[in-house]
Design a protein around this motif. Structure first.
Motif, PDB file in Angstrom:
ATOM      1  N   GLN A   1       0.834  -1.203   0.000  1.00  0.00           N
ATOM      2  CA  GLN A   1       0.000   0.000   0.000  1.00  0.00           C
ATOM      3  C   GLN A   1       0.867   1.251   0.000  1.00  0.00           C
ATOM      4  OE1 GLN A   1      -3.581  -0.187   2.710  1.00  0.00           O
ATOM      5  NE2 GLN A   1      -2.696  -2.190   3.210  1.00  0.00           N
ATOM      6  N   GLU A   2       1.927   1.229   0.787  1.00  0.00           N
ATOM      7  CA  GLU A   2       2.820   2.387   0.852  1.00  0.00           C
ATOM      8  C   GLU A   2       3.512   2.643  -0.478  1.00  0.00           C
ATOM      9  OE1 GLU A   2       5.330   1.287   4.074  1.00  0.00           O
ATOM     10  OE2 GLU A   2       3.857   1.827   5.636  1.00  0.00           O
ATOM     11  N   ARG A   3       3.736   1.577  -1.247  1.00  0.00           N
ATOM     12  CA  ARG A   3       4.371   1.735  -2.558  1.00  0.00           C
ATOM     13  C   ARG A   3       3.371   2.135  -3.648  1.00  0.00           C
ATOM     14  NH1 ARG A   3       9.121  -2.713  -3.434  1.00  0.00           N
ATOM     15  NH2 ARG A   3      10.038  -2.621  -1.356  1.00  0.00           N
ATOM     16  N   GLY A   4       2.087   2.200  -3.280  1.00  0.00           N
ATOM     17  CA  GLY A   4       1.083   2.627  -4.238  1.00  0.00           C
ATOM     18  C   GLY A   4       0.566   1.526  -5.139  1.00  0.00           C
ATOM     19  N   TRP A   5       0.745   0.264  -4.776  1.00  0.00           N
ATOM     20  CA  TRP A   5       0.317  -0.854  -5.610  1.00  0.00           C
ATOM     21  C   TRP A   5      -0.950  -1.529  -5.103  1.00  0.00           C
ATOM     22  CZ3 TRP A   5       5.974  -2.968  -5.499  1.00  0.00           C
ATOM     23  CH2 TRP A   5       6.756  -2.198  -6.380  1.00  0.00           C
ATOM     24  N   LEU A   6      -1.343  -1.213  -3.886  1.00  0.00           N
ATOM     25  CA  LEU A   6      -2.490  -1.872  -3.266  1.00  0.00           C
ATOM     26  C   LEU A   6      -3.256  -0.837  -2.459  1.00  0.00           C
ATOM     27  CD1 LEU A   6      -3.324  -4.952  -3.197  1.00  0.00           C
ATOM     28  CD2 LEU A   6      -2.311  -5.020  -0.896  1.00  0.00           C
ATOM     29  N   ARG A   7      -4.582  -1.025  -2.382  1.00  0.00           N
ATOM     30  CA  ARG A   7      -5.418  -0.150  -1.566  1.00  0.00           C
ATOM     31  C   ARG A   7      -6.355  -0.988  -0.715  1.00  0.00           C
ATOM     32  NH1 ARG A   7      -6.936   4.093  -6.335  1.00  0.00           N
ATOM     33  NH2 ARG A   7      -4.954   5.220  -6.381  1.00  0.00           N
ATOM     34  N   LEU A   8      -6.490  -0.607   0.538  1.00  0.00           N
ATOM     35  CA  LEU A   8      -7.416  -1.254   1.454  1.00  0.00           C
ATOM     36  C   LEU A   8      -8.228  -0.172   2.133  1.00  0.00           C
ATOM     37  CD1 LEU A   8      -8.503  -3.686   3.084  1.00  0.00           C
ATOM     38  CD2 LEU A   8      -6.592  -3.362   4.675  1.00  0.00           C
ATOM     39  N   ASN A   9      -9.563  -0.255   1.957  1.00  0.00           N
ATOM     40  CA  ASN A   9     -10.431   0.698   2.647  1.00  0.00           C
ATOM     41  C   ASN A   9     -11.687  -0.029   3.101  1.00  0.00           C
ATOM     42  OD1 ASN A   9     -12.095   0.466   0.331  1.00  0.00           O
ATOM     43  ND2 ASN A   9     -11.107   2.240  -0.647  1.00  0.00           N
ATOM     44  N   GLY A  10     -12.689   0.720   3.505  1.00  0.00           N
ATOM     45  CA  GLY A  10     -13.899   0.108   4.041  1.00  0.00           C
ATOM     46  C   GLY A  10     -14.703  -0.660   3.020  1.00  0.00           C
ATOM     47  N   ARG A  11     -14.368  -0.515   1.727  1.00  0.00           N
ATOM     48  CA  ARG A  11     -15.135  -1.203   0.690  1.00  0.00           C
ATOM     49  C   ARG A  11     -14.447  -2.452   0.156  1.00  0.00           C
ATOM     50  NH1 ARG A  11     -16.530   3.302  -3.665  1.00  0.00           N
ATOM     51  NH2 ARG A  11     -14.303   3.697  -3.328  1.00  0.00           N
ATOM     52  N   ALA A  12     -13.102  -2.388   0.014  1.00  0.00           N
ATOM     53  CA  ALA A  12     -12.441  -3.510  -0.659  1.00  0.00           C
ATOM     54  C   ALA A  12     -10.933  -3.449  -0.484  1.00  0.00           C
ATOM     55  CB  ALA A  12     -12.775  -3.489  -2.155  1.00  0.00           C
ATOM     56  N   LEU A  13     -10.299  -4.571  -0.814  1.00  0.00           N
ATOM     57  CA  LEU A  13      -8.855  -4.645  -1.025  1.00  0.00           C
ATOM     58  C   LEU A  13      -8.672  -4.792  -2.522  1.00  0.00           C
ATOM     59  CD1 LEU A  13      -5.923  -5.079   0.167  1.00  0.00           C
ATOM     60  CD2 LEU A  13      -6.387  -7.536  -0.106  1.00  0.00           C
ATOM     61  N   ARG A  14      -7.924  -3.886  -3.137  1.00  0.00           N
ATOM     62  CA  ARG A  14      -7.770  -3.958  -4.582  1.00  0.00           C
ATOM     63  C   ARG A  14      -6.422  -3.426  -5.010  1.00  0.00           C
ATOM     64  NH1 ARG A  14      -9.108   0.841  -7.319  1.00  0.00           N
ATOM     65  NH2 ARG A  14      -9.831   2.523  -5.959  1.00  0.00           N
ATOM     66  N   CYS A  15      -6.031  -3.815  -6.212  1.00  0.00           N
ATOM     67  CA  CYS A  15      -4.798  -3.306  -6.799  1.00  0.00           C
ATOM     68  C   CYS A  15      -5.055  -1.940  -7.418  1.00  0.00           C
ATOM     69  CB  CYS A  15      -4.297  -4.250  -7.895  1.00  0.00           C
ATOM     70  SG  CYS A  15      -3.626  -5.805  -7.290  1.00  0.00           S
ATOM     71  N   THR A  16      -4.074  -1.082  -7.367  1.00  0.00           N
ATOM     72  CA  THR A  16      -4.118   0.138  -8.150  1.00  0.00           C
ATOM     73  C   THR A  16      -3.827  -0.240  -9.610  1.00  0.00           C
ATOM     74  OG1 THR A  16      -1.760   0.534  -7.874  1.00  0.00           O
ATOM     75  CG2 THR A  16      -3.238   1.441  -6.179  1.00  0.00           C
ATOM     76  N   PRO A  17      -4.039   0.670 -10.557  1.00  0.00           N
ATOM     77  CA  PRO A  17      -3.678   0.348 -11.948  1.00  0.00           C
ATOM     78  C   PRO A  17      -2.222  -0.096 -12.082  1.00  0.00           C
ATOM     79  CG  PRO A  17      -5.065   2.291 -11.913  1.00  0.00           C
ATOM     80  CD  PRO A  17      -4.768   1.965 -10.478  1.00  0.00           C
ATOM     81  N   ALA A  18      -1.308   0.543 -11.350  1.00  0.00           N
ATOM     82  CA  ALA A  18       0.097   0.132 -11.401  1.00  0.00           C
ATOM     83  C   ALA A  18       0.273  -1.257 -10.789  1.00  0.00           C
ATOM     84  CB  ALA A  18       0.974   1.146 -10.683  1.00  0.00           C
ATOM     85  N   GLY A  19      -0.445  -1.526  -9.710  1.00  0.00           N
ATOM     86  CA  GLY A  19      -0.337  -2.824  -9.048  1.00  0.00           C
ATOM     87  C   GLY A  19      -0.931  -3.954  -9.862  1.00  0.00           C
TER      88      GLY A  19
END
Length: 462
Positions: free
Chosen positions: A410-428
């Protein structure tokens, strides 16, 4: 985990969820453990499936082709003649047997894959659809997809499939360059591919998908860009882009291994994929999965059912499935594989109603691993709701919110985790195969730690 390199793009390989293996053809076997031969599994800890009426997608495998494409590792057979009446009868019987076994009350979508299912008679397709509708609800608007090769997609034949109930076509164009088609061992020419696409779009407007391959031996970035541009000038509203996978045992893999053909450099593969994403976005296409792009909302309902880890029943030689066999007393999802060879499969279907060769109960951890590996392929990711169905005691935050690999990603900008989902960013998403091992490792550690805590609290070990 550099952005460039083969590891950055392996998740884009000819990954075609075909009911067989949803992640590399349709399917992954199990993402993590292929089903092993077994006696009928004993019911174990209940899985996430509801006890009420079940829904499932249906995958139907037609195993025959006119010739062997030199890159293809799917379950297919080239034979002098096909006893289609016999195959049809077995497909009908196995469809009904397995839908009843899964207590399936509603079929959400149907996908005819192969092999080359456009070689089957439209009557065979109609018979399977009628068989499914006789056992479970199949709405008039349900997505029914047929894979077709341009060489067997003339207007009259396509009209027959539409009359049989097909409402979406997936055309295996692969390339619009004759030299590349010869390299792949395809039987059609670029001109025949164009004619097939035009015929398909007239009959299935807005519901014709094209498959294209990149990363062919000797293919340049410029050549790939030209081919994609040609496809964009021809296509409908859905494109699937697959990096060529050199499958062991295929003629093309042997040529590359012997040095007769060059293996594309890792940097080039990454550039091909990233440049294609840019070109497709400019043309109004939205990326909703690692290899799949659409506009005007023309997503594949059937393929989404794989990536969302929903139930699916696999029918036909070599087909894979994931469902709960309530009719045999099962209470947990199983991975099932049908007998690959058509003649043996037909004997088994005639004797016991289905040709299931291998089956294995999927543990709660294995199911959750599949939810993670498949869900991260999509733009929506692994939603909180879907995760909760498979892991009610271990939330996404509990597994991936704590310090560890997921937080670093997540810190590298490849993954996101929030109240809705865990998902990859476009780069991830372009790095998915590089990210997954670390995430699966973290999931396993957290899972084991939670089980140890539960066992320590007086819970009986399993």
């Amino acid at each position: 985990m550099a952005v460039r390199g083969l590891s950055a793009v392996r998740g884009l390989s000819a990954v075609r969820p075909r009911g067989m293996r949803p992640g590399r053809a349709a399917g992954m076997g199990s993402a993590l453990q292929p089903p092993q031969p077994s006696e009928p599994p004993q019911p174990s800890e209940p899985g996430p499936e509801p006890a009420g009426p079940a829904t499932a997608a249906l995958y139907v495998h037609w195993p025959y082709c006119r010739q062997h494409c030199c890159y293809c590792g799917f379950n297919k057979y080239v034979v002098p003649a096909v006893d289609e009446a016999a195959v049809r009868a077995c497909l009908v019987r196995e469809t009904q047997t397995l839908l009843r076994l899964g207590h399936v009350r509603s079929v959400t979508s149907v996908f005819f894959g192969g092999g080359t299912p456009s070689l089957a008679a439209p009557h065979t397709v109609a018979a399977v659809l009628e068989a499914a509708a006789a056992v479970a609800h199949l709405s008039d608007g349900a997505e029914v997809t047929l894979e077709a090769n341009p060489g067997s997609a003339d207007p009259e034949r396509l009209s027959g499939f539409r009359a049989a109930g097909v409402n979406r076509l997936s055309l295996g164009v692969q390339s619009l360059d004759d030299a590349e088609l010869r390299l792949l061992g395809r039987e059609h020419t670029a001109a025949e591919a164009r004619a097939a696409v035009e015929a398909a779009r007239r009959l299935f407007p807005g519901r014709t998908s094209l498959d294209l391959m990149f990363g062919l031996p000797g293919q340049s970035l410029e050549g790939w860009a030209r081919g994609l541009e040609a496809a964009l000038g021809l296509c409908d509203d859905h494109l699937s882009l697959y990096q060529l996978t050199l499958e062991r045992g295929t003629a093309l893999e042997a040529q590359v291994r012997r040095g007769n053909l060059p293996e594309p450099p890792e940097e080039l593969l990454a550039d091909m994929y990233l440049s294609a994403r840019t070109a497709l976005a400019a043309a109004g296409f939205h990326q909703y999965e690692v290899s799949n792009f659409c506009r005007k909302g023309a997503r594949s309902t059937h393929n989404l059912s794989y990536w969302r880890a929903e139930q699916y029943v696999g029918v036909g030689p070599g087909a894979h499935g994931r469902f709960v066999p309530w009719g045999e007393g099962g209470r947990q999802r199983e991975a099932r594989v049908q007998t690959p060879h058509p003649d043996t499969w037909m004997r088994e279907v005639r004797s016991r109603g289905h040709g299931t060769r291998r089956r294995a109960v999927l543990s709660a951890l294995e199911q959750t691993q599949e939810v993670l590996a498949l869900g991260l392929r999509t733009e929506e990711g692994v939603t909180q709701r879907r995760w909760g169905l498979f892991s009610p005691r271990r939330s996404l935050e509990a597994v991936f919110g704590a310090p560890g690999e997921a937080r670093e990603l997540q810190e590298r900008g490849w993954l996101r985790l929030n109240g809705r989902a865990l998902r990859c960013t476009p780069a991830g998403m372009a790095l998915l195969d590089s990210l997954l091992p670390a995430l699966l490792c973290q999931l396993r550690r957290r899972w084991d730690a939670a089980e140890e805590e539960e066992d320590g609290g007086g819970r009986e070990p399993r």
